[in-house]
Design a protein around this motif. Sequence first.
Motif, PDB file in Angstrom:
ATOM      1  N   TYR A 602       0.929   9.062 -15.377  1.00 18.57           N
ATOM      2  CA  TYR A 602       2.222   8.303 -14.818  1.00 18.57           C
ATOM      3  C   TYR A 602       2.256   9.012 -13.390  1.00 18.57           C
ATOM      4  N   THR A 603       2.242   7.736 -12.290  1.00 14.34           N
ATOM      5  CA  THR A 603       2.207   8.249 -10.966  1.00 14.34           C
ATOM      6  C   THR A 603       3.421   8.559 -10.244  1.00 14.34           C
ATOM      7  N   GLY A 604       4.533   8.241 -11.265  1.00 11.17           N
ATOM      8  CA  GLY A 604       5.805   8.449 -10.813  1.00 11.17           C
ATOM      9  C   GLY A 604       6.281   7.209  -9.994  1.00 11.17           C
ATOM     10  N   PRO A 605       7.635   6.848  -9.710  1.00 11.15           N
ATOM     11  CA  PRO A 605       7.721   5.651  -9.158  1.00 11.15           C
ATOM     12  C   PRO A 605       7.313   5.480  -7.782  1.00 11.15           C
ATOM     13  N   VAL A 606       7.174   3.735  -7.651  1.00 11.16           N
ATOM     14  CA  VAL A 606       6.706   3.502  -6.468  1.00 11.16           C
ATOM     15  C   VAL A 606       7.394   2.123  -5.925  1.00 11.16           C
ATOM     16  N   LEU A 607       7.989   2.384  -5.065  1.00 14.31           N
ATOM     17  CA  LEU A 607       9.035   1.427  -4.552  1.00 14.31           C
ATOM     18  C   LEU A 607       8.312   0.743  -3.422  1.00 14.31           C
ATOM     19  N   GLY A 608       9.034  -0.553  -3.028  1.00 11.90           N
ATOM     20  CA  GLY A 608       8.500  -1.366  -1.906  1.00 11.90           C
ATOM     21  C   GLY A 608       7.223  -1.779  -2.240  1.00 11.90           C
ATOM     22  N   ASP A 609       6.469  -2.103  -0.920  1.00  9.00           N
ATOM     23  CA  ASP A 609       5.147  -2.937  -1.202  1.00  9.00           C
ATOM     24  C   ASP A 609       4.207  -1.857  -1.737  1.00  9.00           C
ATOM     25  N   GLY A 610       4.609  -0.642  -1.841  1.00  5.32           N
ATOM     26  CA  GLY A 610       3.426   0.463  -2.481  1.00  5.32           C
ATOM     27  C   GLY A 610       2.354   0.674  -1.941  1.00  5.32           C
ATOM     28  N   PHE A 611       1.805   0.382  -0.591  1.00 13.90           N
ATOM     29  CA  PHE A 611       0.629   0.575  -0.123  1.00 13.90           C
ATOM     30  C   PHE A 611       0.716   1.993   0.312  1.00 13.90           C
ATOM     31  N   ASP A 612       1.824   2.676   0.466  1.00 14.04           N
ATOM     32  CA  ASP A 612       1.827   4.279   0.965  1.00 14.04           C
ATOM     33  C   ASP A 612       1.498   4.988  -0.318  1.00 14.04           C
ATOM     34  N   LYS A 613       1.427   4.469  -1.489  1.00  8.91           N
ATOM     35  CA  LYS A 613       1.045   5.364  -2.772  1.00  8.91           C
ATOM     36  C   LYS A 613      -0.137   4.988  -3.516  1.00  8.91           C
ATOM     37  N   VAL A 614      -1.172   4.118  -2.772  1.00  5.55           N
ATOM     38  CA  VAL A 614      -2.323   3.661  -3.228  1.00  5.55           C
ATOM     39  C   VAL A 614      -3.013   5.217  -3.860  1.00  5.55           C
TER      40      VAL A 614
END
Length: 666
Positions: A602-614
């Motif tokens: 589980y990566t944890g929550p990813v809000l918005g467009d998510g590009f910063d969490k790739v």
Amino acid sequence: MERINLFVAIGESYAQHCCVMLVSVLENNPELAFDCCILTDGLSEGSRRRLDAVAKRHADCRLDVRVVDDAVFRELKLNIPHVSRHTYYRYAIAELFPQLDKALYLDADLVVRGSLAELWNTDLGGFLCAGVRDLWIDRIHYKPEIGFGLDELYVNAGVLLLNLAEMRREGLFHKLCAVTQELEGRIRFQDQDVINIVCRGRILELPERFNFASENVDAHPEGRSGAVVVHYTGHRKPWSVTRCHNAMKGLYFTYLAKTPYASARYGLMFRRLGRCLTPSFLRKPSGVKPIRVALIVDEFFGGGGTAFGGIGFLARNYIAKYIPCDDIRIDVLIGRHHGLSMASRIRVDNVFLYRLPGRHFIARWLKRKHYDLYFAPEMTWDMLHYEGKSDTPLLLWVQDPRPWTDWLEIQTVGLFPETCYWNTRIYESVNRLFKQGRVSFVTQGRYLADKARILYRLAGQTPVEYLPNPIDVETGFDPDTCVKRDEVVFVGRIASVKRAWLFCEVAKRMPEYEFYLVGQSQIEKDRNEEIMAPYRTGIPNLHFVGHLEGEEKFRRIREAKILINTSIHEALPVTFLEALACGTLLVSCQNPDGMTSRFGIYTGPVLGDGFDKVDLFVDAVRTLIKDEARRKELSAAACEYVKSVHGVGEFVRNTRRLIRETVRRR
């Protein structure tokens, strides 16, 4: 050759049909010797004379009419209208005839049109009995209701080759009677269920030609010519006033003409004529009235031109496929024709799919259909707002409830915001029906219960029963021997809420692995395709395979080591269960019921467009693939979890129970 010990159990009302059966046996087996025993609670002198006359035509047939002391059988309950307590007499054959080691039991509602020598000579070994698989039971997916697997052997008890010696050693008579009383009210096919339950694992399967029942006639028409025993199962018999639809019913009358009851055919013709002349409202209904269920959805996984989505997949491939049976009928209601006064109907698979008339005509249409239950895997359109006066209960299966806080998260996507389909009228309709005592809630995920209470404004302790989504587990699948490739798969619609672009970004950063995107755009297709267009070229390890179904889809999931889910919102996706059933682990920013963290990362929550969490997804994929021992351990655990919690058998048993209980409380 040894004498064939042939048994049948009847009352006076079945003497004619027993005579037909006996004529067919003896005429088609002139070279065999028979000891025929009729187990009964009493036959008239006339019936005995006719049966004796038939037996004497054969070169070597001894007939014994044995009156059974049925005191013990009176305690055993019946629940099939056209079956009498004589059906239980077969339990006692081994005890009543201790001198015999083997017997052939035949129901009276059948004809024999070939030699019984091969059947009689079947080596039973250590089996208690032998019989033919019951295709009707298979078709209505009944076996899970008595704890059997869908593929497990369950035989029709109308033709049984009995190992009497082994039955006596096992004390089977007392076991059969005890289990019949123990399961009273919990089984539906009485003695047949009990025989299959008590003898489970010790029944030898016979070829279908030795009990070619009504279901076999329809399912395997090519087998009709080779059928040795033709069995008229069901409540409509060749001699019924309501016409029998068995294509081989003519055989009954062929042999009837060779019995002392030959003139009975004319009486049947007059009774049928009388029924035709009787107004329909005066006719006595035949059979058991089934529960009529309206399945309310807005898609049916492509059926009738509808969209492909998770709820539609569940509705078509599980609810409509597995739940209908002899006492439950399902119609699918998918939406309405605006302004039209008539509904349209088409047949999809084994159910009727209706598109309802315009809102001013829905109430009248529903009143005419007179459903016993509304069943909705989530309420996605407001049909019940227009139903008018009704007390029809609603079984609401919570799949993806979205309180306003969930919509606030969804709306953080800026690249292409998801269209908001918040519908106060639907939620208020459910609340109103609940206050009227008409709604029962079940949920596919435990954590969704609180979301449903918030969405429908229910009290905090409102009961919500757990009914997990089902998954067809591949028979014989073994995660230890399954060959997995260094592949990662995405399965879902190409839509804003799914954020498939993040999957593509992960693929771009991990050229050492192959990435497969399974799915297509449906709603707002042009805008979705515009966003995904840059990813379709220039990334050699990224493959867009489009919409897949069936084995093709499962093969893609099965061969992958990881399923990535990048959605900003999910309930508990069917794709998670499909992946786990194949031993494919999860990487996701959603963790429904702790499933992702239990069988993946589980990566944890990813809000918005998510590009910063790739990078969170990249690191998770690499961690799972690099640690092969850990991956295999989790893969095996995932398969076992799905089998034990999300099996189709459990789903069938629990869903039918909920439907029957909800209607009974009405």
